[in-house]
Design a protein around this motif. Structure first.
Motif, PDB file in Angstrom:
ATOM      1  N   GLY A  86     -38.710  11.918 103.947  1.00 11.02           N
ATOM      2  CA  GLY A  86     -39.026  10.544 104.309  1.00 11.02           C
ATOM      3  C   GLY A  86     -39.770  10.517 105.621  1.00 11.02           C
ATOM      4  N   ALA A  87     -39.528   9.473 106.406  1.00  9.36           N
ATOM      5  CA  ALA A  87     -40.192   9.321 107.701  1.00  9.36           C
ATOM      6  C   ALA A  87     -39.267   8.580 108.655  1.00  9.36           C
ATOM      7  CB  ALA A  87     -41.494   8.551 107.541  1.00  9.36           C
ATOM      8  N   ALA A  88     -39.417   8.890 109.927  1.00  4.09           N
ATOM      9  CA  ALA A  88     -38.673   8.171 110.962  1.00  4.09           C
ATOM     10  C   ALA A  88     -39.249   6.768 111.073  1.00  4.09           C
ATOM     11  CB  ALA A  88     -38.776   8.903 112.291  1.00  4.09           C
ATOM     12  N   ARG A  89     -38.388   5.781 111.135  1.00  2.00           N
ATOM     13  CA  ARG A  89     -38.844   4.389 111.177  1.00  2.00           C
ATOM     14  C   ARG A  89     -39.608   4.066 112.464  1.00  2.00           C
ATOM     15  NH1 ARG A  89     -36.640   2.024 106.766  1.00  2.00           N
ATOM     16  NH2 ARG A  89     -34.714   2.940 105.959  1.00  2.00           N
ATOM     17  N   ALA A  90     -39.129   4.539 113.615  1.00  2.94           N
ATOM     18  CA  ALA A  90     -39.752   4.198 114.893  1.00  2.94           C
ATOM     19  C   ALA A  90     -41.047   4.965 115.135  1.00  2.94           C
ATOM     20  CB  ALA A  90     -38.778   4.452 116.043  1.00  2.94           C
ATOM     21  N   THR A  91     -41.091   6.231 114.739  1.00  4.55           N
ATOM     22  CA  THR A  91     -42.256   7.056 115.054  1.00  4.55           C
ATOM     23  C   THR A  91     -43.225   7.197 113.888  1.00  4.55           C
ATOM     24  OG1 THR A  91     -41.222   9.122 114.311  1.00  4.55           O
ATOM     25  CG2 THR A  91     -40.851   8.459 116.630  1.00  4.55           C
ATOM     26  N   GLY A  92     -42.752   6.967 112.669  1.00  3.71           N
ATOM     27  CA  GLY A  92     -43.580   7.179 111.485  1.00  3.71           C
ATOM     28  C   GLY A  92     -43.759   8.647 111.131  1.00  3.71           C
ATOM     29  N   ARG A  93     -43.135   9.534 111.916  1.00  4.02           N
ATOM     30  CA  ARG A  93     -43.254  10.975 111.645  1.00  4.02           C
ATOM     31  C   ARG A  93     -42.599  11.340 110.331  1.00  4.02           C
ATOM     32  NH1 ARG A  93     -41.801  11.986 117.235  1.00  4.02           N
ATOM     33  NH2 ARG A  93     -43.766  12.292 118.300  1.00  4.02           N
ATOM     34  N   ALA A  94     -43.309  12.158 109.574  1.00  6.78           N
ATOM     35  CA  ALA A  94     -42.745  12.654 108.316  1.00  6.78           C
ATOM     36  C   ALA A  94     -41.503  13.487 108.613  1.00  6.78           C
ATOM     37  CB  ALA A  94     -43.775  13.498 107.579  1.00  6.78           C
ATOM     38  N   HIS A  95     -40.581  13.428 107.684  1.00  4.20           N
ATOM     39  CA  HIS A  95     -39.301  14.101 107.849  1.00  4.20           C
ATOM     40  C   HIS A  95     -39.009  14.902 106.589  1.00  4.20           C
ATOM     41  CE1 HIS A  95     -35.021  14.652 108.485  1.00  4.20           C
ATOM     42  NE2 HIS A  95     -34.757  13.984 107.394  1.00  4.20           N
ATOM     43  N   GLU A  96     -38.738  16.197 106.761  1.00  3.60           N
ATOM     44  CA  GLU A  96     -38.266  17.016 105.653  1.00  3.60           C
ATOM     45  C   GLU A  96     -37.311  18.049 106.219  1.00  3.60           C
ATOM     46  OE1 GLU A  96     -40.613  18.355 102.176  1.00  3.60           O
ATOM     47  OE2 GLU A  96     -40.198  20.367 102.964  1.00  3.60           O
ATOM     48  N   ALA A  97     -36.108  18.084 105.676  1.00  4.30           N
ATOM     49  CA  ALA A  97     -35.099  19.047 106.112  1.00  4.30           C
ATOM     50  C   ALA A  97     -34.329  19.537 104.892  1.00  4.30           C
ATOM     51  CB  ALA A  97     -34.135  18.402 107.115  1.00  4.30           C
ATOM     52  N   ALA A  98     -34.230  20.847 104.772  1.00  2.60           N
ATOM     53  CA  ALA A  98     -33.458  21.431 103.675  1.00  2.60           C
ATOM     54  C   ALA A  98     -31.977  21.108 103.866  1.00  2.60           C
ATOM     55  CB  ALA A  98     -33.665  22.943 103.645  1.00  2.60           C
ATOM     56  N   PHE A  99     -31.253  21.050 102.752  1.00  5.06           N
ATOM     57  CA  PHE A  99     -29.805  20.873 102.842  1.00  5.06           C
ATOM     58  C   PHE A  99     -29.089  21.660 101.751  1.00  5.06           C
ATOM     59  CE2 PHE A  99     -30.684  17.276  99.901  1.00  5.06           C
ATOM     60  CZ  PHE A  99     -29.728  17.512  98.919  1.00  5.06           C
ATOM     61  N   ALA A 100     -27.824  21.911 102.035  1.00  2.00           N
ATOM     62  CA  ALA A 100     -26.860  22.350 101.034  1.00  2.00           C
ATOM     63  C   ALA A 100     -25.659  21.440 101.214  1.00  2.00           C
ATOM     64  CB  ALA A 100     -26.461  23.805 101.239  1.00  2.00           C
ATOM     65  N   HIS A 101     -25.179  20.867 100.129  1.00  2.80           N
ATOM     66  CA  HIS A 101     -23.980  20.032 100.140  1.00  2.80           C
ATOM     67  C   HIS A 101     -22.920  20.744  99.305  1.00  2.80           C
ATOM     68  CE1 HIS A 101     -26.521  16.135 100.785  1.00  2.80           C
ATOM     69  NE2 HIS A 101     -26.318  16.787 101.914  1.00  2.80           N
ATOM     70  N   ASP A 102     -21.808  21.040  99.915  1.00  2.01           N
ATOM     71  CA  ASP A 102     -20.668  21.626  99.202  1.00  2.01           C
ATOM     72  C   ASP A 102     -19.743  20.460  98.865  1.00  2.01           C
ATOM     73  OD1 ASP A 102     -18.549  23.099  98.221  1.00  2.01           O
ATOM     74  OD2 ASP A 102     -18.217  24.233 100.066  1.00  2.01           O
ATOM     75  N   LEU A 103     -19.672  20.119  97.586  1.00  2.00           N
ATOM     76  CA  LEU A 103     -18.926  18.946  97.134  1.00  2.00           C
ATOM     77  C   LEU A 103     -17.652  19.363  96.413  1.00  2.00           C
ATOM     78  CD1 LEU A 103     -21.974  17.015  95.650  1.00  2.00           C
ATOM     79  CD2 LEU A 103     -20.967  16.735  97.910  1.00  2.00           C
ATOM     80  N   ARG A 104     -16.552  18.734  96.761  1.00  3.66           N
ATOM     81  CA  ARG A 104     -15.264  18.933  96.079  1.00  3.66           C
ATOM     82  C   ARG A 104     -14.931  17.652  95.345  1.00  3.66           C
ATOM     83  NH1 ARG A 104     -13.233  24.222  97.133  1.00  3.66           N
ATOM     84  NH2 ARG A 104     -14.669  25.010  98.707  1.00  3.66           N
ATOM     85  N   LEU A 105     -14.539  17.800  94.094  1.00  9.60           N
ATOM     86  CA  LEU A 105     -14.213  16.639  93.270  1.00  9.60           C
ATOM     87  C   LEU A 105     -12.718  16.577  92.989  1.00  9.60           C
ATOM     88  CD1 LEU A 105     -17.248  17.658  92.433  1.00  9.60           C
ATOM     89  CD2 LEU A 105     -17.025  15.732  90.881  1.00  9.60           C
ATOM     90  N   ARG A 106     -12.240  15.353  92.839  1.00 14.92           N
ATOM     91  CA  ARG A 106     -10.856  15.096  92.449  1.00 14.92           C
ATOM     92  C   ARG A 106     -10.859  13.827  91.611  1.00 14.92           C
ATOM     93  NH1 ARG A 106      -7.712  13.566  97.166  1.00 14.92           N
ATOM     94  NH2 ARG A 106      -8.497  15.530  97.990  1.00 14.92           N
ATOM     95  N   ASP A 107     -10.180  13.871  90.504  1.00 15.03           N
ATOM     96  CA  ASP A 107     -10.091  12.706  89.609  1.00 15.03           C
ATOM     97  C   ASP A 107     -11.478  12.197  89.202  1.00 15.03           C
ATOM     98  OD1 ASP A 107      -7.279  12.829  89.996  1.00 15.03           O
ATOM     99  OD2 ASP A 107      -7.431  11.508  91.746  1.00 15.03           O
ATOM    100  N   GLY A 108     -12.436  13.111  89.084  1.00 19.28           N
ATOM    101  CA  GLY A 108     -13.777  12.733  88.652  1.00 19.28           C
ATOM    102  C   GLY A 108     -14.647  12.123  89.729  1.00 19.28           C
ATOM    103  N   LEU A 109     -14.168  12.089  90.974  1.00 18.31           N
ATOM    104  CA  LEU A 109     -14.928  11.514  92.089  1.00 18.31           C
ATOM    105  C   LEU A 109     -15.079  12.552  93.197  1.00 18.31           C
ATOM    106  CD1 LEU A 109     -13.156   8.040  92.275  1.00 18.31           C
ATOM    107  CD2 LEU A 109     -15.431   8.524  91.332  1.00 18.31           C
ATOM    108  N   ILE A 110     -16.043  12.353  94.068  1.00 21.68           N
ATOM    109  CA  ILE A 110     -16.284  13.285  95.166  1.00 21.68           C
ATOM    110  C   ILE A 110     -15.263  13.022  96.271  1.00 21.68           C
ATOM    111  CG2 ILE A 110     -17.934  14.063  96.901  1.00 21.68           C
ATOM    112  CD1 ILE A 110     -20.129  13.085  94.883  1.00 21.68           C
TER     113      ILE A 110
END
Length: 127
Positions: A86-110
């Motif tokens: 996306g982009a920063a709202r104040a600066t308009g600078r493009a934004h790209e950052a890699a991520f890893a999300h480790d998700l644990r589920l219980r009862d069908g929900l995160i």
């Protein structure tokens, strides 16, 4: 559709109710240390994560997490790899950052999310 898919669809739609609907009532989110805007650390409860982390970030960045791959090492755990883009709202600078999300589920929900991301990219967009 599972809760993991619903979470990322909720982010894409910028729909807080859909995001909350994917989270377990006992949700705990751990955000990378060093995240700008004071959002790094642990957030207990779905509403706290939405209010104190995601709403803060998305008020400063028009950014969406794009999930590119899901790995399910067990039925109640998914690791999602992707990019925030996306982009920063104040600066308009493009934004790209890699991520890893480790998700644990219980009862069908995160019930848990651990975020790992390149925090320097976030800071650069906001500078």
């Amino acid at each position: 559709m599972n809760a993991v898919d619903r979470l990322y669809q909720g982010f894409a739609a910028r729909d807080p109710e859909a995001i909350l609907g994917a989270l377990h009532p006992e949700f705990v989110g751990t955000v990378s240390a060093g995240m700008p805007l004071g959002v790094g650390g642990t957030h207990v409860g779905p509403e706290a994560m939405l209010r104190d982390c995601w709403a803060v970030v998305f008020s400063h960045l028009d950014s969406v997490p794009y999930a590119e791959e899901q790995v399910w090492p067990e039925s109640e755990r998914a690791v999602v790899f992707g990019y925030y883009r996306g982009a920063a709202r104040a600066t308009g600078r493009a934004h790209e950052a890699a991520f890893a999300h480790d998700l644990r589920l219980r009862d069908g929900l995160i019930a848990g999310l651990v975020q790992i991301t390149d925090t320097a990219r976030w800071a650069e967009a906001l500078a």
